[in-house]
Design a protein around this motif. Structure first.
Motif, mmCIF file in Angstrom:
data_model
loop_
_atom_site.group_PDB
_atom_site.id
_atom_site.type_symbol
_atom_site.label_atom_id
_atom_site.label_comp_id
_atom_site.label_asym_id
_atom_site.label_seq_id
_atom_site.Cartn_x
_atom_site.Cartn_y
_atom_site.Cartn_z
ATOM 1 N N HIS A 23 13.071 -2.930 0.393
ATOM 2 C CA HIS A 23 13.578 -3.351 1.909
ATOM 3 C C HIS A 23 13.641 -1.438 2.362
ATOM 4 O O HIS A 23 14.957 -1.143 2.075
ATOM 5 N N LYS A 24 12.694 -1.073 3.002
ATOM 6 C CA LYS A 24 13.020 0.524 3.258
ATOM 7 C C LYS A 24 11.935 0.604 4.366
ATOM 8 O O LYS A 24 10.806 0.233 4.441
ATOM 9 N N PRO A 25 12.061 1.728 5.189
ATOM 10 C CA PRO A 25 11.042 1.909 6.219
ATOM 11 C C PRO A 25 9.725 2.338 5.761
ATOM 12 O O PRO A 25 9.812 3.327 5.025
ATOM 13 N N HIS A 26 8.628 1.926 6.438
ATOM 14 C CA HIS A 26 7.327 2.455 5.939
ATOM 15 C C HIS A 26 6.654 2.826 7.391
ATOM 16 O O HIS A 26 6.739 1.691 8.326
ATOM 17 N N ASN A 29 0.949 -7.466 16.944
ATOM 18 C CA ASN A 29 2.284 -7.695 16.309
ATOM 19 C C ASN A 29 2.652 -6.626 15.667
ATOM 20 O O ASN A 29 1.796 -5.855 15.169
ATOM 21 N N PRO A 30 4.003 -6.071 15.397
ATOM 22 C CA PRO A 30 4.460 -5.153 14.449
ATOM 23 C C PRO A 30 3.722 -5.148 13.131
ATOM 24 O O PRO A 30 3.811 -6.441 12.748
ATOM 25 N N ALA A 31 3.178 -4.087 12.389
ATOM 26 C CA ALA A 31 2.912 -4.271 11.131
ATOM 27 C C ALA A 31 4.140 -4.438 10.430
ATOM 28 O O ALA A 31 5.328 -4.182 10.496
ATOM 29 N N THR A 67 0.839 -1.107 -0.067
ATOM 30 C CA THR A 67 0.095 -0.014 0.082
ATOM 31 C C THR A 67 0.819 1.220 0.026
ATOM 32 O O THR A 67 2.065 1.214 -0.085
ATOM 33 N N ASP A 68 0.344 2.409 0.136
ATOM 34 C CA ASP A 68 0.811 3.649 0.233
ATOM 35 C C ASP A 68 1.722 3.749 1.520
ATOM 36 O O ASP A 68 2.450 4.823 1.946
ATOM 37 N N ASN A 71 7.682 -4.300 5.034
ATOM 38 C CA ASN A 71 8.038 -4.687 4.116
ATOM 39 C C ASN A 71 7.628 -6.318 3.880
ATOM 40 O O ASN A 71 7.134 -6.906 4.868
ATOM 41 N N PHE A 72 7.376 -6.991 2.645
ATOM 42 C CA PHE A 72 7.225 -8.207 2.540
ATOM 43 C C PHE A 72 7.806 -9.162 3.398
ATOM 44 O O PHE A 72 7.348 -10.059 3.841
ATOM 45 N N CYS A 73 9.007 -9.168 3.397
ATOM 46 C CA CYS A 73 9.766 -10.088 4.220
ATOM 47 C C CYS A 73 9.642 -10.088 5.725
ATOM 48 O O CYS A 73 9.979 -10.989 6.665
ATOM 49 N N ASP A 74 8.580 -9.023 6.238
ATOM 50 C CA ASP A 74 8.422 -9.029 7.629
ATOM 51 C C ASP A 74 6.848 -9.713 8.039
ATOM 52 O O ASP A 74 6.662 -9.777 9.130
#
Length: 189
Positions: free
Chosen positions: A167-170, A139-141, A24-25, A144-147
């Protein structure tokens, strides 16, 4: 896979009442047709979330927003024009949405997305798309997909291919509640 093909598969899945994982955004989201009560119930079940806690929806435009909220206060349009980061607005008088998506007070959290993937998904779907963070409740949101928790990956019907390697902070969106009279309450900055 091309983004257009990925979006088409996600749209087909939601049209059949399915649940998707998608970028998403903000953070990765769990989504479904916001007008389908059975699909919305599945999202609550997948997240292990109490259905008294509201979910939000993404739309692609002002016009689409107006189909699902009656009497949008003028301050909402000013806010939408003024914000420079993803902002969810909780508005009174939700209509034409799944009953289990609308809060007890008749409100709904809606966000107009401008991010290319989620915007095109909403545009092609032609209805609001549920957008709740891709995580088990508490749990944390998944930034990224890997999370994303493997339990979620196996619980949904379609997992989008787009932006999986990012792989960047959102951050989750800001949330602002607007009453029908235009009163503003900041829920999350």
């Amino acid at each position: 896979m091309k983004q257009s093909e990925d979006i088409q598969k996600a749209v087909e899945c939601m049209r059949k009442g399915g649940v998707i994982l998608y970028p998403t955004d903000t953070v990765w989201g769990i989504g479904c047709d916001a007008t389908n009560a059975e699909a919305v119930a599945r999202v609550y079940k997948i997240k292990h979330r109490d259905d008294s806690k509201a979910l939000i929806c993404l739309v692609d435009s002002d016009a689409r927003l107006q189909r699902y909220v009656r009497n949008i206060p003028n301050v909402a349009w000013d806010l939408i024009d003024a914000v420079d980061k993803p902002t969810t607005i909780i508005l009174d008088n939700a209509v034409n949405l799944a009953h289990n998506l609308i809060a007890d007070d008749g409100s709904i959290g809606m966000r107009i997305t401008n991010e290319p993937f989620s915007h095109e998904l909403c545009f092609r779907f032609q209805k609001p798309v549920v957008s709740t963070s891709a995580n088990i409740s508490g749990n944390p949101a998944a930034q990224n997909f890997c999370d994303i928790d493997p339990e979620l990956l196996s619980a949904v019907d379609y997992v989008c291919e787009s932006r999986r390697n990012e792989h960047k902070p959102h951050k989750p969106s800001s949330i602002i509640k607007l009453s029908e009279k235009g009163e503003v309450t900041v829920i999350r900055k």
